[in-house]
Scaffold this motif. Structure first.
Motif, short mmCIF file in Angstrom:
data_model
loop_
_atom_site.label_atom_id
_atom_site.label_comp_id
_atom_site.label_asym_id
_atom_site.label_seq_id
_atom_site.Cartn_x
_atom_site.Cartn_y
_atom_site.Cartn_z
N LYS A 191 39.53 -7.67 36.51
CA LYS A 191 38.62 -6.99 37.25
C LYS A 191 39.24 -6.86 38.74
N ALA A 192 40.30 -7.69 38.98
CA ALA A 192 40.79 -7.58 40.43
C ALA A 192 42.06 -6.81 40.27
N SER A 193 42.59 -6.23 39.00
CA SER A 193 43.46 -5.25 39.16
C SER A 193 43.30 -3.94 39.66
N LYS A 275 53.13 -9.10 27.99
CA LYS A 275 53.22 -8.07 26.96
C LYS A 275 51.68 -7.36 26.84
N ARG A 276 50.82 -7.93 26.82
CA ARG A 276 49.46 -7.66 26.36
C ARG A 276 48.81 -6.79 27.63
N GLU A 277 48.78 -7.63 28.70
CA GLU A 277 47.94 -7.26 29.84
C GLU A 277 48.65 -6.15 30.66
N THR A 278 48.68 -4.97 30.15
CA THR A 278 49.23 -3.86 30.76
C THR A 278 48.21 -2.79 31.50
N SER A 279 47.19 -2.94 30.93
CA SER A 279 46.29 -1.95 31.16
C SER A 279 44.79 -2.55 31.26
N VAL A 282 47.84 -7.31 34.55
CA VAL A 282 47.94 -8.76 35.07
C VAL A 282 49.22 -9.23 34.79
N HIS A 283 50.15 -9.59 36.09
CA HIS A 283 51.20 -10.34 35.97
C HIS A 283 51.13 -11.66 35.35
N ALA A 284 52.15 -11.89 34.53
CA ALA A 284 52.25 -13.48 34.01
C ALA A 284 53.62 -13.95 34.15
N VAL A 285 53.59 -15.01 34.82
CA VAL A 285 55.04 -15.66 34.85
C VAL A 285 55.07 -17.15 34.62
#
Length: 328
Positions: A191-193, A275-279, A282-285
């Motif tokens: 939601k913050a994206s 890979k999944r959260e593109t739209s 959400v960045h994941a590191v």
């Protein structure tokens, strides 16, 4: 003995994998707040995007790396920070220390929320996530900007205490608990994206030791959760012995392997999210915070004492160890 052989093999492999990283320039390495200041100086829009937004940091105890991550986010970035930990007194002490530091520096009083979270009990993690979610809906429009899965542990030794759900403790604390927390808070990150110039992000504080934990399978974890997903659920690494009181017993080498496996799971989970959260984005590191002077020396016994004394001058402080998650 089998433990010595296993530990020797693990140590040799880690030496080959980590040799380029063993030379840490600890005397000149940045602190967590120093890293945050450098980032914000380079990008004013980043600071504007973070001020007043919500962040969650797990494993917060005064003086630990999680504390210094929270310190940087609250005092340098102006974020509202959820301080998560299993010990209420330690969480309270951490919050008090942050407020007192802000007062000494003449900064506004930081917005802090104290959340109790026991990683050894998924029911407790779920309740903590619900508590965080309720506050996010009430005060922040249901948006979460940053989630730092910092909490974790190396559960080594000969006597094994399973999690409340009967899972091997390294796997439970380092993988399953952060997995559940992330899953429950992911809608708030989504939601913050797009609402600021800085994409929301998940930061998993892992370890370079994950390289020694290859070969796990989800099927093995489901089939035998008390063995933590090791390739051979009966295998030679984790000894299947029981004491008279029914508690499992295994070698120190087996515990270290399971720690590495749990960190490998954590990295794999982060890659899947990226890979999944593109739209919405959400960045994941995942990150290795460096070799930090910590209680691992006591947990690892003789090998830990040798390592931490041999490389003592190169060990990061917890404050320096928090710089990598802050940079992420």
């Amino acid at each position: 003995s089998r433990s010595i052989i296993i530990m020797g093999a693990i140590f040799s492999r880690l030496c080959m994998l980590t040799l380029p990283c063993m030379v840490q320039f600890a005397p000149i390495a940045p602190t967590s707040r120093g890293c945050a200041r450098a980032i914000l100086l380079r990008s004013k829009p980043t600071k504007d995007a973070l001020v007043g937004k919500a962040a969650v940091v797990t494993g917060v105890t005064k003086g630990g790396s999680g504390f210094h991550v929270a310190q940087a986010l609250a005092l340098e970035c102006g974020m509202a920070v959820f301080l998560c930990g299993r010990n209420p007194e330690r969480v309270r002490d951490a919050a008090r220390a942050l407020v007192e530091e802000a007062e000494r520096e003449g900064k506004p009083k930081p917005v802090l929320y104290q959340i109790l979270m026991d990683l050894d009990d998924l029911t407790h993690v779920s309740q903590a996530a619900d508590d965080i979610a309720a506050i996010l809906r009430r005060d922040y429009g249901g948006k979460l900007q940053i989630l730092v899965n910092n909490a974790g542990a190396l559960r080594a030794g000969t006597e094994v205490q399973m999690t409340k759900q009967g899972v091997e403790p390294n796997t439970g604390a380092n993988y399953l608990a952060p997995f559940l927390l992330t899953r429950m808070l992911l809608p708030f990150l989504r939601k913050a994206s797009g609402t600021t110039g800085v994409p929301p992000r998940i930061v998993n504080v892992s370890s370079l030791g994950h390289a020694a934990g290859t070969g796990y399978t989800p099927q093995a974890l489901l089939a035998c959760p008390q063995k933590g997903g090791t390739p051979d659920t009966k295998g030679p690494i984790v000894e299947d012995k029981k004491r008279d009181d029914g508690k499992l017993v295994w070698s120190l080498g087996g515990s270290v392997v399971l720690y590495a496996v749990s960190k490998n799971m954590q990295v794999s989970h982060c890659r899947a999210i990226a890979k999944r959260e593109t739209s919405p984005r959400v960045h994941a590191v995942s990150c290795h915070p460096g070799s930090i002077a910590s209680n691992f020396e006591q947990v690892l016994g003789v090998i830990g004492r040798i390592y931490y004394h041999w490389f003592g001058l190169l060990q990061y402080t917890p404050d320096q160890g928090g710089a990598t998650p802050v940079h992420c």
